[in-house]
Design an enzyme around this catalytic site. Sequence first.
Site, PDB file in Angstrom:
ATOM      1  N   GLY A   1      38.803  52.757  37.167  1.00  0.00           N
ATOM      2  CA  GLY A   1      38.770  54.005  37.930  1.00  0.00           C
ATOM      3  C   GLY A   1      37.530  54.145  38.781  1.00  0.00           C
TER       4      GLY A   1
ATOM      5  N   HIS B   1      32.265  34.717  47.247  1.00  0.00           N
ATOM      6  CA  HIS B   1      33.412  34.619  48.155  1.00  0.00           C
ATOM      7  C   HIS B   1      33.794  35.939  48.815  1.00  0.00           C
ATOM      8  CE1 HIS B   1      35.135  30.660  46.322  1.00  0.00           C
ATOM      9  NE2 HIS B   1      33.849  30.577  46.609  1.00  0.00           N
TER      10      HIS B   1
ATOM     11  N   ASP C   1      30.251  56.887  33.992  1.00  0.00           N
ATOM     12  CA  ASP C   1      30.699  58.159  33.456  1.00  0.00           C
ATOM     13  C   ASP C   1      30.159  58.268  32.033  1.00  0.00           C
ATOM     14  OD1 ASP C   1      32.338  56.566  31.876  1.00  0.00           O
ATOM     15  OD2 ASP C   1      34.214  57.442  32.567  1.00  0.00           O
TER      16      ASP C   1
ATOM     17  N   ARG D   1      34.462  49.922  27.514  1.00  0.00           N
ATOM     18  CA  ARG D   1      35.370  49.842  26.365  1.00  0.00           C
ATOM     19  C   ARG D   1      36.142  48.526  26.351  1.00  0.00           C
ATOM     20  NH1 ARG D   1      37.440  56.062  27.146  1.00  0.00           N
ATOM     21  NH2 ARG D   1      35.636  57.045  26.160  1.00  0.00           N
TER      22      ARG D   1
ATOM     23  N   ARG E   1      37.269  35.849  55.960  1.00  0.00           N
ATOM     24  CA  ARG E   1      38.161  36.609  55.072  1.00  0.00           C
ATOM     25  C   ARG E   1      37.584  37.995  54.769  1.00  0.00           C
ATOM     26  NH1 ARG E   1      38.804  31.131  51.600  1.00  0.00           N
ATOM     27  NH2 ARG E   1      40.239  30.098  53.046  1.00  0.00           N
TER      28      ARG E   1
ATOM     29  N   CYS F   1      32.669  52.538  33.674  1.00  0.00           N
ATOM     30  CA  CYS F   1      33.428  53.603  33.025  1.00  0.00           C
ATOM     31  C   CYS F   1      34.138  52.946  31.848  1.00  0.00           C
ATOM     32  CB  CYS F   1      34.383  54.317  33.986  1.00  0.00           C
ATOM     33  SG  CYS F   1      35.783  53.353  34.599  1.00  0.00           S
TER      34      CYS F   1
ATOM     35  N   ARG G   1      33.897  30.132  55.735  1.00  0.00           N
ATOM     36  CA  ARG G   1      35.291  30.575  55.733  1.00  0.00           C
ATOM     37  C   ARG G   1      35.459  31.900  54.989  1.00  0.00           C
ATOM     38  NH1 ARG G   1      35.144  26.856  51.485  1.00  0.00           N
ATOM     39  NH2 ARG G   1      36.354  27.457  49.639  1.00  0.00           N
ATOM     40  N   HIS G   2      34.559  32.166  54.042  1.00  0.00           N
ATOM     41  CA  HIS G   2      34.637  33.414  53.282  1.00  0.00           C
ATOM     42  C   HIS G   2      34.273  34.608  54.168  1.00  0.00           C
ATOM     43  CE1 HIS G   2      35.274  30.931  49.826  1.00  0.00           C
ATOM     44  NE2 HIS G   2      34.109  30.322  50.036  1.00  0.00           N
TER      45      HIS G   2
ATOM     46  N   THR H   1      37.159  51.574  31.401  1.00  0.00           N
ATOM     47  CA  THR H   1      37.807  50.302  31.751  1.00  0.00           C
ATOM     48  C   THR H   1      37.153  49.609  32.937  1.00  0.00           C
ATOM     49  OG1 THR H   1      39.343  51.330  33.306  1.00  0.00           O
ATOM     50  CG2 THR H   1      40.067  51.152  30.987  1.00  0.00           C
TER      51      THR H   1
END
Length: 145
Positions: A73, A101, A11, A112, A139, A68, A135-136, A70
């Site tokens: 989002g 993994h 963004d 930021r 999962r 973005c 094994r990953h 943080t």
Amino acid sequence: MTAKRIVLSSDHAAIDLRQAIAKHILAQGYEVLDIGPVTTESTHYPLHGQAAAQKVVAGEADLGIILCGTGQGIMMAANKVPGIRCGVCSEPFSARMIREHNNAQILSIGARVVGESLAMEIVDAFLGAEFEGGRHATRVDMIEG
């Protein structure tokens, strides 16, 4: 390293860091698909997260890096695209682990939250890792449902 095409998107809050990352990975031999934006005019991170995720799902890019303020989002928006696994990372260990993994195809970074130098370490850890399978894989299949 086999050349990989990396889609980049952000963004308005993360344009400078996204462009620095593009330059950094180009220098390492990656092909970059930077889908913007190019101005600091306010924009909506969900559109950019989904656009990058769609490029990965469509096979137009092997991996993605999205940003973005943080990283949260835009990561949530990318994960709404079926078949995408994206994680937000603020340090290199998690960035390596989401590839090894969780077979994440997209890395999200908060512009930021981390500085440029740390962001490059995170990117390098993500791009330098490969899915371990085993094994990953079981999962990851459970995540996919």
